[in-house]
Design an enzyme around this catalytic site. Structure first.
Site, PDB file in Angstrom:
ATOM      1  N   PHE A 122      29.485  40.452  56.268  1.00 40.03           N
ATOM      2  CA  PHE A 122      28.193  39.971  57.088  1.00 40.03           C
ATOM      3  C   PHE A 122      28.628  40.637  58.386  1.00 40.03           C
ATOM      4  CE2 PHE A 122      29.392  36.635  54.586  1.00 40.03           C
ATOM      5  CZ  PHE A 122      28.255  36.729  52.870  1.00 40.03           C
TER       6      PHE A 122
ATOM      7  N   PRO B 172      35.350  34.616  54.787  1.00 38.17           N
ATOM      8  CA  PRO B 172      35.520  36.003  55.510  1.00 38.17           C
ATOM      9  C   PRO B 172      34.399  36.259  55.668  1.00 38.17           C
ATOM     10  CG  PRO B 172      37.533  35.184  53.123  1.00 38.17           C
ATOM     11  CD  PRO B 172      35.975  34.423  53.495  1.00 38.17           C
ATOM     12  N   CYS B 173      34.482  36.079  57.125  1.00 35.46           N
ATOM     13  CA  CYS B 173      32.738  37.624  57.685  1.00 35.46           C
ATOM     14  C   CYS B 173      32.586  38.665  57.488  1.00 35.46           C
ATOM     15  CB  CYS B 173      32.699  36.565  58.924  1.00 35.46           C
ATOM     16  SG  CYS B 173      33.817  37.068  60.415  1.00 35.46           S
ATOM     17  N   GLN B 174      33.486  39.434  57.660  1.00 32.61           N
ATOM     18  CA  GLN B 174      33.433  41.730  58.044  1.00 32.61           C
ATOM     19  C   GLN B 174      32.389  41.498  57.235  1.00 32.61           C
ATOM     20  OE1 GLN B 174      36.585  38.705  56.893  1.00 32.61           O
ATOM     21  NE2 GLN B 174      38.306  39.966  58.632  1.00 32.61           N
TER      22      GLN B 174
ATOM     23  N   ASN C  66      30.573  30.999  61.089  1.00 33.78           N
ATOM     24  CA  ASN C  66      30.682  33.160  60.632  1.00 33.78           C
ATOM     25  C   ASN C  66      30.015  33.038  61.418  1.00 33.78           C
ATOM     26  OD1 ASN C  66      30.613  34.510  58.583  1.00 33.78           O
ATOM     27  ND2 ASN C  66      31.333  33.258  57.751  1.00 33.78           N
TER      28      ASN C  66
END
Length: 381
Positions: free
Chosen positions: A95, A91-93, A131
């Site tokens: 970053f 999950p990239c939120q 990502n």
């Protein structure tokens, strides 16, 4: 070289078996399958992912946190004598550049370390990770790369704009590839022979909609309703323009302040003859970015967002007859790895294996030659 000739002449025929961590609605899995990779298992903690993942892909879906996933569960999906790939997009939120409150206190920050743990415990021949670009500057990513290198993986990573690979969307992503066989690289656009694609080419032929309306034949082709003020705003908007084009009374109070004058990428229409802006989890809202339809007075529909993410038009997100939760499906689509990028990753892996065919043959000869000799010593055929 075209993608068709690439597939015909430059790809290994060896079977690659994959497990997709943080699989979401299946964008990466679908792309890998298109490239001829046998994805056996997808793992995600979000129950909303189960139906779209299972209904559109050949892989099994496991509803589980990657933190709780055991190495033996991954190995069970792999093949003992196959070429195995561990793939995923943590999950990239946390970053993302859109997240101005990113903090190491966010537990998602450390999910990449769970990915690293499973690489260490299962030792696949291949690893890929996708990502957001800003992850490249974080220590957690540097640790991930260092651990791969210490485990004798050849590692490459780069930031790509998916529009260069034919996605009808400007979407910059960090793509990592790692292999125990030798050097590995992501194929470049000219090696695949892709052409850029515009919003017009992607969605212009879909049936027209009014704001708040759903298409009867395809319920996913539905758009959010607009308030009277936002209807006036979108009517005053031109493709590629900004809220600066509006009359004074339509401009939001927050944008009249000095701190809001730089936010020009909200309340905008897309341009027909360019790729779309990056699809976020809020792409279905006119005020959340440049997500206004180029011509019709509405935000783009869920189906249009999925197409701009390169999901096939027939990709199913909700069981037939069930209500569609716009925020949930929008989140799944916006968070997805674009299918086209997944396919490029898969093709890159298969080209890599073809380039190391002799190495693979030697490894197989040693493995099975040794087994045959041991059986012969015991008098077995």
């Amino acid at each position: 070289m075209s993608a068709a000739s690439l597939k015909q002449n430059n790809l290994t025929k060896r079977k690659v078996y994959a497990v997709d961590l943080f699989c979401g609605a299946g964008g990466l899995t679908h792309g890998l399958e298109r490239a001829g990779i046998d994805v056996r298992l997808g793992v995600d903690i979000d129950p909303a992912c189960s139906y779209p993942y299972s209904s559109n892909n050949n892989a099994k879906f496991e509803l589980k946190s990657v933190e709780d996933l055991r190495a033996d569960e991954v190995r069970k999906a792999f093949r003992k004598h196959g070429i195995n790939l561990l793939a995923g997009c943590a999950p990239c939120q946390t970053f993302s550049t859109y997240n101005r409150k990113a903090s190491q206190d966010d537990e998602r920050w450390w999910l990449l370390l769970q990915f690293s743990r499973l690489v260490r415990e299962t030792a696949p021949e291949l690893v890929t990770m996708e990502n957001v670009p800003s992850l490249i500057n974080q220590n957690v990513f540097k640790s991930f790369v260092e651990e791969l290198e210490q485990a004798n993986y050849h590692v490459t990573y780069q930031i790509v704009n998916c529009a260069d690979y034919g996605l009808p969307q400007h979407r910059k992503r960090l793509v990592l590839l790692a292999s125990k066989l030798g050097s590995i690289n992501l194929l470049q656009p000219h090696e695949i022979g892709v052409n850029s694609q515009t919003v017009r080419e992607a969605i212009a032929d879909l049936p027209p909609l009014q704001a708040g309306e759903a298409n009867e034949a395809d319920p996913l082709h539905q758009s959010s309703s607009l308030s009277p003020t936002n209807m006036d705003r979108i009517k005053a908007s031109r493709p590629g323009g900004t809220w600066r084009d509006w009359e004074e009374q339509l401009v939001a109070e927050c944008h009249k302040k000095g701190s809001g004058k730089t936010y020009q990428s909200v309340y905008g229409r897309m341009s027909w003859d360019e790729p779309a802006p990056t699809m976020t989890t809020q792409f279905f809202g006119f005020g959340n970015g440049r997500f206004g339809h180029p011509e019709q007075d509405r935000a783009i529909s869920l189906r249009e967002g999925a197409i701009l993410q390169s999901f096939p038009r027939e990709y199913k997100f909700v069981p037939p007859g069930e209500p569609i939760a716009i925020k949930t499906i929008g989140r799944l689509i916006g968070n997805a790895v674009p299918v086209k990028l997944g396919e490029v990753i898969g093709l890159s892996i298969r080209v890599h294996l073809a380039q190391h065919e002799n190495y693979l043959k030697e490894q197989r000869r040693r493995k099975f030659g040794s087994s045959h000799r041991n059986l012969s010593r015991r008098g077995e055929p």
